[in-house]
Design a protein around this motif. Structure first.
Motif, PDB file in Angstrom:
ATOM      1  N   MET A 128      32.157  32.930  13.498  1.00 34.20           N
ATOM      2  CA  MET A 128      30.642  32.890  14.337  1.00 34.20           C
ATOM      3  C   MET A 128      29.577  33.612  13.683  1.00 34.20           C
ATOM      4  O   MET A 128      28.612  32.960  13.847  1.00 34.20           O
ATOM      5  CB  MET A 128      31.193  33.704  15.601  1.00 34.20           C
ATOM      6  CG  MET A 128      29.987  33.644  16.626  1.00 34.20           C
ATOM      7  SD  MET A 128      29.739  32.108  17.109  1.00 34.20           S
ATOM      8  CE  MET A 128      27.810  32.137  17.272  1.00 34.20           C
ATOM      9  N   PRO A 129      29.712  34.572  12.778  1.00 39.79           N
ATOM     10  CA  PRO A 129      28.620  34.984  12.045  1.00 39.79           C
ATOM     11  C   PRO A 129      27.857  34.063  11.242  1.00 39.79           C
ATOM     12  O   PRO A 129      26.807  33.889  11.002  1.00 39.79           O
ATOM     13  CB  PRO A 129      28.989  36.550  11.195  1.00 39.79           C
ATOM     14  CG  PRO A 129      30.363  36.890  11.963  1.00 39.79           C
ATOM     15  CD  PRO A 129      30.904  35.410  12.783  1.00 39.79           C
ATOM     16  N   GLY A 130      28.847  33.339  10.445  1.00 39.28           N
ATOM     17  CA  GLY A 130      28.179  32.368   9.640  1.00 39.28           C
ATOM     18  C   GLY A 130      27.549  30.996  10.187  1.00 39.28           C
ATOM     19  O   GLY A 130      26.611  30.750   9.856  1.00 39.28           O
ATOM     20  N   GLY A 153      34.861  29.706  21.274  1.00 39.56           N
ATOM     21  CA  GLY A 153      34.562  31.126  21.059  1.00 39.56           C
ATOM     22  C   GLY A 153      34.087  31.814  22.467  1.00 39.56           C
ATOM     23  O   GLY A 153      34.090  30.975  23.326  1.00 39.56           O
ATOM     24  N   ASN A 154      34.451  33.013  22.248  1.00 38.27           N
ATOM     25  CA  ASN A 154      34.351  33.929  23.559  1.00 38.27           C
ATOM     26  C   ASN A 154      32.762  34.143  23.763  1.00 38.27           C
ATOM     27  O   ASN A 154      31.978  34.128  22.951  1.00 38.27           O
ATOM     28  CB  ASN A 154      34.868  35.201  23.015  1.00 38.27           C
ATOM     29  CG  ASN A 154      34.649  36.211  24.344  1.00 38.27           C
ATOM     30  OD1 ASN A 154      33.870  36.341  24.921  1.00 38.27           O
ATOM     31  ND2 ASN A 154      35.561  37.302  24.109  1.00 38.27           N
ATOM     32  N   ARG A 155      32.544  34.002  24.937  1.00 44.49           N
ATOM     33  CA  ARG A 155      31.050  33.961  25.420  1.00 44.49           C
ATOM     34  C   ARG A 155      30.433  35.290  24.956  1.00 44.49           C
ATOM     35  O   ARG A 155      29.237  35.168  24.610  1.00 44.49           O
ATOM     36  CB  ARG A 155      31.038  33.794  26.909  1.00 44.49           C
ATOM     37  CG  ARG A 155      29.580  33.906  27.544  1.00 44.49           C
ATOM     38  CD  ARG A 155      29.466  33.597  28.925  1.00 44.49           C
ATOM     39  NE  ARG A 155      30.147  34.727  29.714  1.00 44.49           N
ATOM     40  CZ  ARG A 155      30.510  34.592  31.081  1.00 44.49           C
ATOM     41  NH1 ARG A 155      29.853  33.722  31.794  1.00 44.49           N
ATOM     42  NH2 ARG A 155      30.977  35.711  31.550  1.00 44.49           N
ATOM     43  N   GLY A 156      30.785  36.184  25.164  1.00 43.85           N
ATOM     44  CA  GLY A 156      30.208  37.641  24.682  1.00 43.85           C
ATOM     45  C   GLY A 156      30.127  37.737  23.217  1.00 43.85           C
ATOM     46  O   GLY A 156      29.045  38.059  22.763  1.00 43.85           O
ATOM     47  N   TYR A 157      31.079  37.279  22.477  1.00 44.37           N
ATOM     48  CA  TYR A 157      30.892  37.262  21.025  1.00 44.37           C
ATOM     49  C   TYR A 157      30.064  36.306  20.445  1.00 44.37           C
ATOM     50  O   TYR A 157      28.944  36.549  19.563  1.00 44.37           O
ATOM     51  CB  TYR A 157      32.323  36.893  20.317  1.00 44.37           C
ATOM     52  CG  TYR A 157      32.564  37.250  18.921  1.00 44.37           C
ATOM     53  CD1 TYR A 157      32.421  38.394  18.658  1.00 44.37           C
ATOM     54  CD2 TYR A 157      32.768  36.191  17.992  1.00 44.37           C
ATOM     55  CE1 TYR A 157      32.772  38.588  17.072  1.00 44.37           C
ATOM     56  CE2 TYR A 157      33.015  36.308  16.474  1.00 44.37           C
ATOM     57  CZ  TYR A 157      33.228  37.833  16.294  1.00 44.37           C
ATOM     58  OH  TYR A 157      32.980  37.848  14.824  1.00 44.37           O
ATOM     59  N   ILE A 158      29.799  35.168  21.132  1.00 41.97           N
ATOM     60  CA  ILE A 158      28.815  34.093  20.825  1.00 41.97           C
ATOM     61  C   ILE A 158      27.571  34.783  21.017  1.00 41.97           C
ATOM     62  O   ILE A 158      26.596  34.692  20.314  1.00 41.97           O
ATOM     63  CB  ILE A 158      29.055  32.978  21.524  1.00 41.97           C
ATOM     64  CG1 ILE A 158      30.272  32.146  21.026  1.00 41.97           C
ATOM     65  CG2 ILE A 158      27.880  31.876  21.174  1.00 41.97           C
ATOM     66  CD1 ILE A 158      30.618  30.978  21.921  1.00 41.97           C
TER      67      ILE A 158
END
Length: 186
Positions: A128-130, A153-158
């Motif tokens: 996700m970071p990249g 992906g997880n909504r919070g992480y995104i």
């Protein structure tokens, strides 16, 4: 009064997909909004619609999962086996295969299309970071958020990584336009 209109237009431009912070911030600065407010407002406009998109996609995905789960529960009485075994040796509990992405071929356990395979490889390689840093500047923040949601992906992480990415890129654009305008008009 004109300044308020330009501030509002900067926010709205930031909210529009494919226009986003990349054009909203320069527009605001050129229109006469000071650099820091133009950067913050362009960022806020872009972030607002990205968060709404992430939330909307997550709600749609949850609704689809519930619908598939209900459909599988009705057909569970037909199957007595606790697991389904795929040719690649992977075992999945009955009902779980209904939630698997449509891009997965259930007979081989592999991704169906080449584009899906390449996109998944990029997701696995950079995470996700990249994806958030590269996708936000190369494609669109809205498209990047949509891809991250579709990859599961997880909504919070995104949301966290999109906020970080948009803040950094907005700051870079704001500083570049400010010093570029300063050098251009000297």
């Amino acid at each position: 009064m004109d300044l308020m209109i330009y501030i509002l237009l900067t926010f709205v431009a930031g909210a529009i997909p494919f226009v986003e912070y990349m054009l909203a911030i320069p527009f605001g600065i050129i229109a006469g909004v000071p650099t820091i407010p133009a950067t913050i407002i362009g960022f806020a406009g872009n972030l607002t619609t990205v968060i709404l998109l992430i939330w909307f996609v997550d709600k749609v995905r949850d609704a689809l999962r519930k619908k598939k789960k209900q459909k599988v529960t009705a057909s569970d009485s037909v199957s007595d086996a606790p697991f389904t075994v795929y040719p690649n040796g992977e075992q999945l509990q009955n009902g779980v295969e209904a939630i698997i992405d449509d891009h997965v071929n259930k007979t081989t356990g592999t991704l169906k299309s080449n584009r899906a395979q390449k996109a998944k490889k990029l997701w696995v390689k950079y995470g996700m970071p990249g994806l958030s840093f590269l996708g936000t500047v190369l494609l669109s923040s809205h498209l990047t958020a949509l891809m991250a949601c579709s990859f599961g992906g997880n909504r919070g992480y995104i949301t966290i990584w999109m906020v970080i990415s948009l803040a950094i890129w907005s700051l870079i654009v704001g500083v570049a336009v400010h010093f570029g305008m300063d050098a251009f008009f000297r």
